[in-house]
Design a protein around this motif. Structure first.
Motif, PDB file in Angstrom:
ATOM      1  N   ASP A 186      -8.007 -35.797 -46.353  1.00  0.00           N
ATOM      2  CA  ASP A 186      -7.736 -34.407 -46.779  1.00  0.00           C
ATOM      3  C   ASP A 186      -9.029 -33.903 -48.021  1.00  0.00           C
ATOM      4  O   ASP A 186      -9.295 -32.908 -47.619  1.00  0.00           O
ATOM      5  CB  ASP A 186      -6.352 -34.533 -47.227  1.00  0.00           C
ATOM      6  CG  ASP A 186      -4.952 -34.198 -46.318  1.00  0.00           C
ATOM      7  OD1 ASP A 186      -5.448 -34.188 -45.163  1.00  0.00           O
ATOM      8  OD2 ASP A 186      -3.382 -34.835 -46.953  1.00  0.00           O
ATOM      9  N   THR A 200      -2.519 -35.675 -51.343  1.00  0.00           N
ATOM     10  CA  THR A 200      -3.531 -35.605 -50.549  1.00  0.00           C
ATOM     11  C   THR A 200      -3.791 -36.900 -50.314  1.00  0.00           C
ATOM     12  O   THR A 200      -3.741 -38.067 -50.549  1.00  0.00           O
ATOM     13  CB  THR A 200      -5.174 -34.580 -50.537  1.00  0.00           C
ATOM     14  OG1 THR A 200      -4.918 -34.979 -52.574  1.00  0.00           O
ATOM     15  CG2 THR A 200      -4.152 -33.298 -50.731  1.00  0.00           C
ATOM     16  N   ARG A 213      -3.636 -30.866 -40.509  1.00  0.00           N
ATOM     17  CA  ARG A 213      -3.037 -32.015 -41.722  1.00  0.00           C
ATOM     18  C   ARG A 213      -2.365 -32.439 -41.457  1.00  0.00           C
ATOM     19  O   ARG A 213      -1.736 -31.821 -42.543  1.00  0.00           O
ATOM     20  CB  ARG A 213      -4.525 -32.726 -42.382  1.00  0.00           C
ATOM     21  CG  ARG A 213      -4.604 -34.190 -42.533  1.00  0.00           C
ATOM     22  CD  ARG A 213      -5.262 -34.598 -43.482  1.00  0.00           C
ATOM     23  NE  ARG A 213      -6.509 -34.568 -42.622  1.00  0.00           N
ATOM     24  CZ  ARG A 213      -7.400 -34.638 -41.867  1.00  0.00           C
ATOM     25  NH1 ARG A 213      -7.021 -35.090 -40.802  1.00  0.00           N
ATOM     26  NH2 ARG A 213      -8.974 -33.935 -41.755  1.00  0.00           N
ATOM     27  N   LEU A 234      -8.448 -29.226 -42.636  1.00  0.00           N
ATOM     28  CA  LEU A 234      -7.831 -29.296 -43.952  1.00  0.00           C
ATOM     29  C   LEU A 234      -6.309 -28.932 -43.339  1.00  0.00           C
ATOM     30  O   LEU A 234      -5.468 -29.676 -44.225  1.00  0.00           O
ATOM     31  CB  LEU A 234      -8.732 -28.626 -44.839  1.00  0.00           C
ATOM     32  CG  LEU A 234      -7.778 -28.060 -45.741  1.00  0.00           C
ATOM     33  CD1 LEU A 234      -7.730 -29.807 -46.657  1.00  0.00           C
ATOM     34  CD2 LEU A 234      -8.791 -27.435 -47.008  1.00  0.00           C
TER      35      LEU A 234
END
Length: 166
Positions: free
Chosen positions: A64, A60, A46, A43
């Motif tokens: 994600d 996002t 990324r 997370l």
């Protein structure tokens, strides 16, 4: 044994479990901690797509959201495991004269015969807890009374440490 660190608290608890013959529980704890850490790492690391970087937004992606969901689920699973362990109360060890309990840390209630040389001045049940709590405190001669007294002492310790944290 471990190729990656799972954190000081998790590793200390896992070693404690292994020392008491609960190798499976120690392995499970390490595995869930590694899965949690991997989900959080995915997370955090990324990269944003170039299209999202151009408009300056932190949009996002579904990947994600999947990583965030997985991390949240693992945190929830660990919390549920701790709650279940706490509700289980005093669980007997394969050794018939020892009981374990989880109350924000592992607690042990063991039966010892009188031996002043070893520090056991009375025959009965003694309580050990996490560092900073009880270390061989005599609770009672009978098992049922010892469990009740141990629960009281654990509650007193938890109340004192909660007040100390504030």
């Amino acid at each position: 044994m471990n190729d990656r660190s799972v954190g000081v608290q998790v590793e200390a608890t896992a070693k404690w479990l292994e020392e008491r013959g609960m190798v499976g529980a120690a392995g499970l704890l390490r595995r869930v901690a590694r899965q949690r850490d991997e989900a959080v790492r995915r997370l955090v690391l990324r990269p944003s797509s170039p299209a999202h970087q151009a408009d300056g937004g932190g949009c996002t992606t579904s990947r994600d959201l999947d990583a965030a969901l997985e991390a949240a689920m693992l945190r929830t699973d660990v919390a549920r495991f701790q709650a279940l362990a706490e509700r289980a109360g005093w669980v007997p060890d394969p050794d018939a004269k020892r009981l374990w309990s989880w109350r924000d840390g592992w607690w042990e209630l063991s039966y010892r015969r009188r031996n002043p040389k070893d520090g056991y001045h009375d025959t009965g049940w003694y309580l050990w807890g996490p560092p900073g709590s009880y270390d061989g405190e005599w609770t009672a001669r009978a098992k049922t009374a010892a469990m009740a007294e141990a629960n009281r002492l654990v509650a007193v310790h938890r109340a004192a440490t909660d007040e100390g944290d504030r």
